[in-house]
Scaffold this motif. Structure first.
Motif, PDB file in Angstrom:
ATOM      1  N   LYS A 253       0.839  -1.197   0.000  1.00 29.06           N
ATOM      2  CA  LYS A 253       0.000   0.000   0.000  1.00 29.06           C
ATOM      3  C   LYS A 253       0.876   1.251   0.000  1.00 29.06           C
ATOM      4  N   ALA A 254       0.479   2.259  -0.776  1.00 28.30           N
ATOM      5  CA  ALA A 254       1.282   3.475  -0.898  1.00 28.30           C
ATOM      6  C   ALA A 254       0.367   4.690  -0.983  1.00 28.30           C
ATOM      7  N   ASP A 255       0.983   5.863  -1.073  1.00 27.08           N
ATOM      8  CA  ASP A 255       0.230   7.105  -1.229  1.00 27.08           C
ATOM      9  C   ASP A 255       1.066   8.052  -2.069  1.00 27.08           C
ATOM     10  N   PRO A 256       0.600   8.479  -3.235  1.00 26.33           N
ATOM     11  CA  PRO A 256      -0.713   8.172  -3.830  1.00 26.33           C
ATOM     12  C   PRO A 256      -0.710   6.799  -4.499  1.00 26.33           C
ATOM     13  N   MET A 257      -1.899   6.375  -4.976  1.00 25.46           N
ATOM     14  CA  MET A 257      -2.026   5.077  -5.647  1.00 25.46           C
ATOM     15  C   MET A 257      -2.800   5.258  -6.951  1.00 25.46           C
ATOM     16  N   PRO A 258      -2.113   5.664  -8.010  1.00 22.71           N
ATOM     17  CA  PRO A 258      -2.810   5.846  -9.290  1.00 22.71           C
ATOM     18  C   PRO A 258      -3.320   4.536  -9.883  1.00 22.71           C
ATOM     19  N   VAL A 259      -2.665   3.427  -9.527  1.00 21.00           N
ATOM     20  CA  VAL A 259      -3.095   2.106  -9.988  1.00 21.00           C
ATOM     21  C   VAL A 259      -3.199   1.179  -8.784  1.00 21.00           C
ATOM     22  N   ILE A 260      -4.300   0.456  -8.682  1.00 18.59           N
ATOM     23  CA  ILE A 260      -4.511  -0.527  -7.623  1.00 18.59           C
ATOM     24  C   ILE A 260      -4.917  -1.833  -8.275  1.00 18.59           C
ATOM     25  N   ALA A 261      -4.286  -2.924  -7.852  1.00 13.57           N
ATOM     26  CA  ALA A 261      -4.635  -4.241  -8.381  1.00 13.57           C
ATOM     27  C   ALA A 261      -5.395  -5.038  -7.337  1.00 13.57           C
ATOM     28  N   LEU A 262      -6.284  -5.898  -7.796  1.00 18.13           N
ATOM     29  CA  LEU A 262      -7.016  -6.815  -6.936  1.00 18.13           C
ATOM     30  C   LEU A 262      -6.664  -8.244  -7.327  1.00 18.13           C
ATOM     31  N   HIS A 274       5.057  -7.907  -7.063  1.00 19.23           N
ATOM     32  CA  HIS A 274       6.481  -8.073  -7.384  1.00 19.23           C
ATOM     33  C   HIS A 274       6.754  -7.715  -8.845  1.00 19.23           C
ATOM     34  N   ALA A 275       5.822  -8.071  -9.729  1.00 18.30           N
ATOM     35  CA  ALA A 275       6.029  -7.825 -11.163  1.00 18.30           C
ATOM     36  C   ALA A 275       5.749  -6.392 -11.572  1.00 18.30           C
ATOM     37  N   THR A 276       4.837  -5.712 -10.879  1.00 18.18           N
ATOM     38  CA  THR A 276       4.372  -4.397 -11.331  1.00 18.18           C
ATOM     39  C   THR A 276       4.648  -3.250 -10.369  1.00 18.18           C
ATOM     40  N   GLU A 277       4.840  -3.584  -9.082  1.00 21.22           N
ATOM     41  CA  GLU A 277       4.944  -2.609  -7.998  1.00 21.22           C
ATOM     42  C   GLU A 277       3.654  -1.815  -7.814  1.00 21.22           C
ATOM     43  N   TRP A 278       2.541  -2.335  -8.353  1.00 17.83           N
ATOM     44  CA  TRP A 278       1.246  -1.733  -8.047  1.00 17.83           C
ATOM     45  C   TRP A 278       0.794  -2.172  -6.657  1.00 17.83           C
ATOM     46  N   GLY A 293     -13.984  -4.658  -4.158  1.00 17.91           N
ATOM     47  CA  GLY A 293     -13.843  -3.827  -5.350  1.00 17.91           C
ATOM     48  C   GLY A 293     -14.808  -2.659  -5.364  1.00 17.91           C
ATOM     49  N   ARG A 294     -16.048  -2.900  -4.963  1.00 18.96           N
ATOM     50  CA  ARG A 294     -17.040  -1.821  -4.920  1.00 18.96           C
ATOM     51  C   ARG A 294     -16.614  -0.739  -3.922  1.00 18.96           C
ATOM     52  N   GLN A 295     -16.119  -1.168  -2.755  1.00 21.08           N
ATOM     53  CA  GLN A 295     -15.693  -0.191  -1.748  1.00 21.08           C
ATOM     54  C   GLN A 295     -14.466   0.596  -2.215  1.00 21.08           C
ATOM     55  N   LEU A 296     -13.542  -0.098  -2.874  1.00 16.85           N
ATOM     56  CA  LEU A 296     -12.341   0.580  -3.365  1.00 16.85           C
ATOM     57  C   LEU A 296     -12.698   1.649  -4.396  1.00 16.85           C
ATOM     58  N   ARG A 297     -13.637   1.329  -5.269  1.00 16.45           N
ATOM     59  CA  ARG A 297     -14.008   2.317  -6.277  1.00 16.45           C
ATOM     60  C   ARG A 297     -14.624   3.562  -5.628  1.00 16.45           C
ATOM     61  N   GLN A 298     -15.404   3.380  -4.570  1.00 17.05           N
ATOM     62  CA  GLN A 298     -15.972   4.520  -3.865  1.00 17.05           C
ATOM     63  C   GLN A 298     -14.885   5.340  -3.174  1.00 17.05           C
ATOM     64  N   ARG A 299     -13.871   4.678  -2.670  1.00 13.49           N
ATOM     65  CA  ARG A 299     -12.831   5.359  -1.893  1.00 13.49           C
ATOM     66  C   ARG A 299     -11.758   5.971  -2.794  1.00 13.49           C
ATOM     67  N   TYR A 300     -11.419   5.280  -3.876  1.00 14.94           N
ATOM     68  CA  TYR A 300     -10.355   5.739  -4.777  1.00 14.94           C
ATOM     69  C   TYR A 300     -10.951   5.945  -6.172  1.00 14.94           C
ATOM     70  N   ARG A 301     -11.708   7.021  -6.335  1.00 15.13           N
ATOM     71  CA  ARG A 301     -12.480   7.237  -7.555  1.00 15.13           C
ATOM     72  C   ARG A 301     -11.614   7.469  -8.784  1.00 15.13           C
ATOM     73  N   ASP A 302     -10.421   8.026  -8.591  1.00 17.57           N
ATOM     74  CA  ASP A 302      -9.576   8.373  -9.741  1.00 17.57           C
ATOM     75  C   ASP A 302      -8.560   7.286 -10.081  1.00 17.57           C
ATOM     76  N   ALA A 303      -8.467   6.256  -9.256  1.00 14.76           N
ATOM     77  CA  ALA A 303      -7.457   5.222  -9.488  1.00 14.76           C
ATOM     78  C   ALA A 303      -7.864   4.296 -10.635  1.00 14.76           C
ATOM     79  N   ALA A 308      -6.760  -8.807 -11.211  1.00 18.25           N
ATOM     80  CA  ALA A 308      -5.984  -9.987 -11.616  1.00 18.25           C
ATOM     81  C   ALA A 308      -6.820 -11.221 -11.302  1.00 18.25           C
ATOM     82  N   GLY A 309      -7.619 -11.634 -12.249  1.00 17.49           N
ATOM     83  CA  GLY A 309      -8.551 -12.734 -12.018  1.00 17.49           C
ATOM     84  C   GLY A 309      -7.907 -14.096 -12.184  1.00 17.49           C
TER      85      GLY A 309
END
Length: 348
Positions: A253-262, A274-278, A293-303, A308-309
């Motif tokens: 976890k970092a700040d800011p987080m322009p990209v977040i992976a699930l 490890h591969a992306t540093e996201w 995912g739904r909560q993350l989108r509400q919290r980080y609207r611009d990310a 990763a399914g």
């Protein structure tokens, strides 16, 4: 429940006879529907029907029945499945008094079932608090930041903030007494010597040993609620009653987080990071990934959210892929399906 068909317990056996118990998803749906309508009174009929299915196991049937908490599937689903198999409700000539009594019985049954559901929910919430308290103590007193794990070595991934069990400890969970206890050192022997045989349903425990590591599970505000344990052989466990929905584990976890992976499991999450540093969120499974995912989108609207399914075409309906793609469409994310190195048959 007001739109439920007027089905009595006497109708149930004939209704279930028109549904195959071989398909697991159908089997579980029928359990949920029968229990929603009849509560514990419907178990015997459902269990008898279950025994007509391939691979029936009594212990598994009881476990599935207990896991049905109500609210998701009702008796209407069971009726629909039975109608697909040719079932028709037998017609009865009832007097006005009989119809009135039948309606009163139905209302009383559903009221009793609603009371069961509310009692179960209250117990679950209370026990979640107890699990939370025990988890915080367990992490503080019986784990370390450094350790060894055959599972991590086998997967070829690093330990990003996970906790390693430092000494044998038992987490005992007693829903009847409404308590969770930790047993260590000589107390472990006393615990097992006093364990009833057979063990009552309200009592469960986890025996954690060095070589096992724990993944703290937190809500998005950072409050730790529970944990997942992963043993050297890859076996993954959660404490009974522990909160999972909406809880997750951040890798990087970092700040800011322009990209977040699930990701679903820890090994996949650690590999993606490890591969992306996201910053990557371990969601435990694809069902909980939807909630997180739904909560993350509400919290980080611009990310930009990358999902990763898990793509497993050998699994019926391939839920890892289908649910990841559906979630991506819902929250404006991108679904990807990374190809990880072959590391045996265990899930990530």
């Amino acid at each position: 429940m007001t739109d439920m068909p007027d089905i009595t317990l006497d109708d149930l056996r004939g209704l279930l006879a028109h549904i195959s118990a071989d398909d697991r998803d159908t089997w579980v749906q029928v359990a949920m529907g029968v229990k929603a309508e009849f509560g514990e009174g419907g178990f015997d009929e459902w269990d008898s029907w279950s025994q007509t299915g391939a691979g029936y196991k009594a212990a598994e049937a009881l476990s599935v029945w207990k896991s049905c908490k109500g609210g998701k599937v009702g008796i209407g689903t069971v009726v629909h499945l039975a109608k697909q198999g040719g079932w028709k409700l037998r017609k009865q000539d009832l007097t006005a008094a009989e119809r009135k009594q039948r309606k009163a019985d139905q209302d009383a049954r559903r009221k009793a079932r609603q009371a069961e559901i509310e009692a179960d929910e209250a117990l679950s919430l209370a026990m979640q608090q107890k699990i939370q308290e025990a988890t915080l103590r367990l992490l503080a007193e019986y784990t370390t930041a450094r350790g060894k794990s055959e599972y991590l070595d086998r997967k070829g991934v690093a330990a990003f903030g996970v906790r390693f069990v430092s000494k044998p400890v038992v987490l005992s969970i007693d829903a009847k007494l409404m308590r969770c206890d930790l047993w260590a050192d000589d107390d472990i022997r006393h615990f097992f010597s006093g364990l009833p045989n057979p063990r009552p349903d309200h009592h469960s425990f986890m025996f954690l040993k060095p070589g096992t590591f724990l993944i703290p599970l937190s809500d998005l505000s950072g409050a730790v609620w529970s944990f997942q344990s992963i043993a050297p052989n890859g076996k993954k466990l959660f404490p009974k009653f522990s909160r999972k929905q909406g809880c997750c584990y951040w890798v990087g976890k970092a700040d800011p987080m322009p990209v977040i992976a699930l990701a679903e499991g820890y090994a996949t999450a650690a590999s993606v990071y490890h591969a992306t540093e996201w910053p990557t969120v371990m969601c435990v499974d694809v069902g909980n990934m939807v909630a997180v995912g739904r909560q993350l989108r509400q919290r980080y609207r611009d990310a930009v959210i990358m999902i990763a399914g898990d793509d497993d075409p050998t699994t019926k309906d391939n839920p890892g892929r289908t649910k990841a793609e559906a979630l991506a469409a819902e929250i404006g994310a991108v679904a990807v399906f990374p190809k990880l190195p072959e590391q045996g048959s265990e899930a990530a």
